[in-house]
Scaffold this active site. Structure first.
Site, PDB file in Angstrom:
ATOM      1  N   ASP A   1       0.799  -1.220   0.000  1.00 29.07           N
ATOM      2  CA  ASP A   1       0.000   0.000   0.000  1.00 29.07           C
ATOM      3  C   ASP A   1       0.833   1.273   0.000  1.00 29.07           C
ATOM      4  O   ASP A   1       0.552   2.214  -0.740  1.00 29.07           O
ATOM      5  CB  ASP A   1      -0.929  -0.011   1.215  1.00 29.07           C
ATOM      6  CG  ASP A   1      -1.630   1.312   1.402  1.00 29.07           C
ATOM      7  OD1 ASP A   1      -2.377   1.706   0.496  1.00 29.07           O
ATOM      8  OD2 ASP A   1      -1.422   1.955   2.451  1.00 29.07           O
TER       9      ASP A   1
ATOM     10  N   ASP B   1       4.637   0.591   3.937  1.00 27.72           N
ATOM     11  CA  ASP B   1       4.486  -0.651   4.683  1.00 27.72           C
ATOM     12  C   ASP B   1       4.111  -1.762   3.704  1.00 27.72           C
ATOM     13  O   ASP B   1       4.193  -1.581   2.494  1.00 27.72           O
ATOM     14  CB  ASP B   1       3.426  -0.480   5.775  1.00 27.72           C
ATOM     15  CG  ASP B   1       2.105   0.050   5.222  1.00 27.72           C
ATOM     16  OD1 ASP B   1       1.999   0.241   3.991  1.00 27.72           O
ATOM     17  OD2 ASP B   1       1.173   0.283   6.008  1.00 27.72           O
TER      18      ASP B   1
ATOM     19  N   TYR C   1      -7.998   2.513   6.724  1.00 25.15           N
ATOM     20  CA  TYR C   1      -8.773   3.061   5.610  1.00 25.15           C
ATOM     21  C   TYR C   1     -10.255   2.893   5.893  1.00 25.15           C
ATOM     22  O   TYR C   1     -10.959   2.153   5.212  1.00 25.15           O
ATOM     23  CB  TYR C   1      -8.365   2.402   4.290  1.00 25.15           C
ATOM     24  CG  TYR C   1      -6.978   2.777   3.852  1.00 25.15           C
ATOM     25  CD1 TYR C   1      -6.711   4.049   3.348  1.00 25.15           C
ATOM     26  CD2 TYR C   1      -5.923   1.883   3.954  1.00 25.15           C
ATOM     27  CE1 TYR C   1      -5.435   4.415   2.969  1.00 25.15           C
ATOM     28  CE2 TYR C   1      -4.640   2.240   3.566  1.00 25.15           C
ATOM     29  CZ  TYR C   1      -4.406   3.500   3.064  1.00 25.15           C
ATOM     30  OH  TYR C   1      -3.137   3.858   2.693  1.00 25.15           O
TER      31      TYR C   1
ATOM     32  N   GLU D   1       5.794  10.147   3.756  1.00 25.46           N
ATOM     33  CA  GLU D   1       5.392   8.811   3.312  1.00 25.46           C
ATOM     34  C   GLU D   1       5.002   8.867   1.841  1.00 25.46           C
ATOM     35  O   GLU D   1       4.728   9.928   1.278  1.00 25.46           O
ATOM     36  CB  GLU D   1       4.232   8.256   4.146  1.00 25.46           C
ATOM     37  CG  GLU D   1       3.901   6.814   3.782  1.00 25.46           C
ATOM     38  CD  GLU D   1       3.347   5.984   4.922  1.00 25.46           C
ATOM     39  OE1 GLU D   1       3.483   4.750   4.838  1.00 25.46           O
ATOM     40  OE2 GLU D   1       2.802   6.547   5.864  1.00 25.46           O
TER      41      GLU D   1
END
Length: 819
Positions: A391, A394, A549, A765
């Site tokens: 994703d 990670d 999510y 990220e």
């Protein structure tokens, strides 16, 4: 798992100390920090709509909790008093049910560098707790404390009207609204504070911008709100005004689109209208008010601790005006998806030297229909769920945002096919989409009659994965799979997955791969029917995804988009029925969505913007176009919560701010090129956004890794970092260059606030959905402005990249240091 005792942790339910509320603690310890996961269980027979946890700890929280808000009071001897209260999806606990929340923390005393977190690790021992707060006294009937006297004459207008005037503006959208209140100081003196009280049948759903909020329930569905100027909105110079605002949910229908008016927002109770008040003391030296930020979209839970935020830049240097090469950036942006592949990487075609096979046994560590409870485990069910994409930084695999990302990539490929061809990236795009859709086909199982049996929503134990900082090739933790079914529905996930497969079907049919397009279309139809027949949020069926999510937008947006894309796919295949589906989508947009919030945009959870633009391409609906243009005007000019900096940043949310700008750029380009033409002026919005991301900004910083002379060296990405927890905080660059990854970007509406730091998952990220809109926007730039792609030899010379057939050195995975 540890269970909380009454002396270690105080638990309040519905404002009172309660024996019905139980707490169980789990989590993981890692170098310098920990992840705490708290399960709250309601043993009573009535719902708990208001809960609080209090404890004392030697550690400190990092970032925001998920499912809760936190109040932290620093104490003596390095101890902190923590108060957690439910919010968002975890605000209420049903009778007999449970919720799970959590947070990341920084170790205040040494807990080691691995293992499980226990209650004794978290809570300070031998320390006197805060004395229990007495249960609140049951309120007696009577007027609120600050209500006007019963014998006061009805107020025809705001009190202190000579000093302040209030003007209500804003927009209405499906089931909600954005309110903008302009407070004007008509006095002859500066005011250091102001307040506004009003009664409303609606619910303020987010933290206001420019103001603080207090509320009280008046009964009969009416709430009295008290707004007070705060931060940049606190000071009101003489003769000037400040505009503050908030988002709300409609407590009584006021329509799903159009302007918000004063009469819609507040009501009169006991003769009381909006009552402004002021603090007439002279202000201290304070900055002028700034444009308000929009409330942040709920985001995936951080998987590592955040360092202290850096101080903002002290100046706003001018934009560089540097030329961009969108063709090169497009090449790199697709390389990022190769770096995030999971599964069996074909050595003959893999271009990323430092990546190898991973997740080969995905689907064989247990499959759950619904959440990960023992009764949901399907005995004997073993699947091949290898492939797909990790994703972000990670290694979990999530159906959302994957499906949304694939739809966005395919759409960009369809609209800007010439741009991909000019950059030589058509095949790379097709393989990027195929790697994702092949996985979705494996994740979707049909019954013999063609209906959907289940759709896998998540692969991997994400909490366990987040406790590790290592490459996916070396991990050996179990990776269970969680799926939605007719009994555990997820119409939002099924709808967006149908849209992904439908859009990919059109893309591959256009590329001449009709057999693969037919397969994608068949499964898209099954998922479309499943989504419309079995309604429910996937995050309700699978609680494990709520922390990462959660589905906040519901399913109307995904259902609308699924019908609109299926209509496109059927039409591309020459099948009947597409026009009826399109009309169904238009009707659902009108009745279920209503309009677009001007201060938000397309993202993994909200498909309404994509649905609106797609339907505008395929219809002549004037109301739809007006809603789109109101939204894009806010992004073009600033306003309605979209902040526009001097250097050209368009900002709505701290977390991954640049993906919103990239997504808006793609949709603005599509709308301009296929619906209205250049007359709308959104060319400037698209081109400026792309240029800003690629380095035409006051920092002269390219936010795409590996592109330009200055780019991020420490993106938050386990595999690329090449380090473990022991070097996580190191100031050295990542070992591997994560070519093409778009980092989150500035965490505030400032051109100079960004700092390149591995531990800052807010700004640094990377993720599948971050790059998806950028890829299409870059292809448009190539198609309209040109660009020069790197040759195969130049690609092969990049550190960590080997082009098959050129004999690249697989050991060349060092760090490329910008000049």
């Amino acid at each position: 798992m540890s269970t909380a005792s009454a002396t270690a942790v105080q638990l309040l339910a519905n404002g009172r100390h309660s024996t019905d509320l139980e707490l169980a603690l789990a989590g993981s310890i890692w170098w310098g920090g920990f992840t705490a996961e708290l399960t709250l269980i309601n043993r009573g027979d009535v719902p708990i709509n208001d809960w609080t946890i209090r404890f004392v700890t030697p550690h400190r929280l990092e970032g925001d909790p998920w499912g809760a808000t936190a109040q932290v009071e620093p104490g003596v001897d390095g101890l902190n008093r923590i108060r957690l209260s439910g919010s968002d999806w975890a605000a209420s606990i049903p009778a007999g049910g449970s919720i799970r929340i959590g947070f990341n923390g920084r170790q205040g005393v040494d807990l080691g560098a691995g293992g499980s977190l226990s209650l004794s690790d978290l809570v300070a021992s031998g320390v006197p707790e805060n004395p229990p707060e007495p249960d609140p006294i049951e309120p007696q009937p009577g007027p609120p404390a600050d209500a006007p006297p019963a014998d006061a004459p009805p107020a025809d207008g705001p009190a202190a009207a000579a000093d302040l005037a209030v003007t209500v503006g804003g927009t209405r959208w499906w089931d909600g609204f954005t309110a903008e209140l302009t407070i004007e100081n008509r006095s002859g003196r500066d005011l250091s504070g102001w307040s506004l009280s009003f009664d409303s049948v609606h619910f303020i759903s987010d933290t206001p911008w420019g103001a603080s909020l207090r509320s009280e329930d008046l009964g009969n569905g009416v709430t009295r709100y008290h707004l007070s100027g705060d931060g940049w909105g606190a000071v009101l110079p003489a003769g000037q005004a400040v505009t503050v605002g908030f988002n709300g949910q409609q407590g009584r229908s006021i329509g799903n689109s159009g302007a918000l008016e004063e009469a819609m927002l507040w009501c009169r109770v006991d003769g009381a209208a909006a009552i402004p008040g002021v603090d007439p003391s002279p202000p201290q030296d304070s900055p002028a008010p700034m444009d308000p930020p929009a409330p942040a979209e709920p985001q995936p839970v951080p998987d590592s601790p955040s360092a202290e935020p850096p101080p903002p830049g002290t100046g706003e240097p001018p934009s560089t005006g540097a030329p961009i090469n969108a063709a090169e950036a497009l090449q790199l942006s697709l390389l990022f998806y190769e770096a995030n592949r999971s599964g069996d990487l074909d050595e003959t075609s893999n271009r990323i030297d430092w990546r190898g096979d991973s997740g080969l046994t995905d689907g064989r560590d247990g499959v759950y229909f619904g959440g990960m409870q023992s009764e949901n485990l399907q005995p004997g069910l073993s699947l091949d769920l290898s492939g797909g994409y990790h994703d972000a930084g990670d290694h979990g695999k999530f159906g959302l945002p994957l499906a949304s990302s694939l739809m966005t990539l395919a759409w960009g490929g369809l609209e800007y096919a010439d741009g991909f061809a000019l950059a030589g990236e058509t095949d790379a795009l097709l393989e990027t989409v195929r790697w994702g859709t092949d996985y979705l086909l494996r994740a979707h199982e049909q019954n013999p009659d063609g209906s959907t049996r289940f759709l896998v929503a998540q692969v991997g134990d994400v909490a366990a994965d987040h406790a590790l900082w290592s490459a996916p090739e070396t991990q050996t933790i179990l990776r269970p799979a969680l799926a939605i079914t007719p009994d555990q529905p997820g119409s939002d996930l099924a709808g967006i997955t149908s849209a992904a497969l439908s859009s990919a079907s059109v893309l591959f049919r256009q590329a001449g791969e009709s057999a693969y397009a037919d397969t994608l279309l068949e499964e898209a139809e099954a998922l479309h029917d499943f989504a419309h027949s079995h309604r429910g949020r996937y995050s309700d069926s699978i609680p494990e995804v709520q922390a990462y999510y959660n589905s906040f937008s519901g399913d109307e947006d995904e259902l609308t988009l699924s019908s609109a894309w299926l209509a496109r796919a059927l039409e591309a295949d020459g099948q009947p029925g597409h026009e009826a589906l399109r009309q169904q989508a238009l009707q659902r947009f009108e009745s279920g969505i209503g309009g677009l919030s001007a201060g938000w945009t397309h993202n993994w959870d909200d498909s309404s913007y994509a649905a609106a633009v797609l339907l505008a391409q395929d219809s002549e609906d004037p109301a739809l176009r007006a809603s789109i243009e109101t939204w894009l005007d806010s992004w073009q000019e600033g306003g309605n919560g979209v902040q526009l900096t001097e250097g050209g940043l368009r900002f709505i949310s701290p977390w991954g701010s640049l993906r919103y700008m990239a997504n808006t750029a793609l949709l603005a380009g599509i709308y301009t090129d296929t619906v209205t033409g250049a007359s709308t002026g959104y060319d400037l919005l698209v081109n400026d956004s792309v240029a800003y991301i690629l380095g035409d900004n006051p920092l002269a910083m390219s936010y795409v890794v590996g592109y330009g002379d200055r780019f991020p060296l420490q993106p938050h990405h386990r595999a690329a970092s090449g380090v473990g927890w022991e070097d996580f905080e190191s100031d050295q660059p990542n070992r591997h260059v994560l070519h093409g990854a778009l980092v989150g970007g500035p965490s505030a509406a400032s051109d100079t606030v960004y700092v390149d730091r591995r531990s800052d998952y807010i700004s640094n990220e990377v993720a599948l959905d971050y790059n998806a809109g950028l890829v299409g926007a870059l292809a448009r730039s190539v198609q309209t402005l040109g660009g020069t792609p790197l040759s195969d030899q130049q690609l092969d010379a990049l550190p960590g990249v080997s082009v098959p057939g050129l004999g690249g050195d697989a050991s060349s995975d060092g760090v490329l240091l910008p000049l």
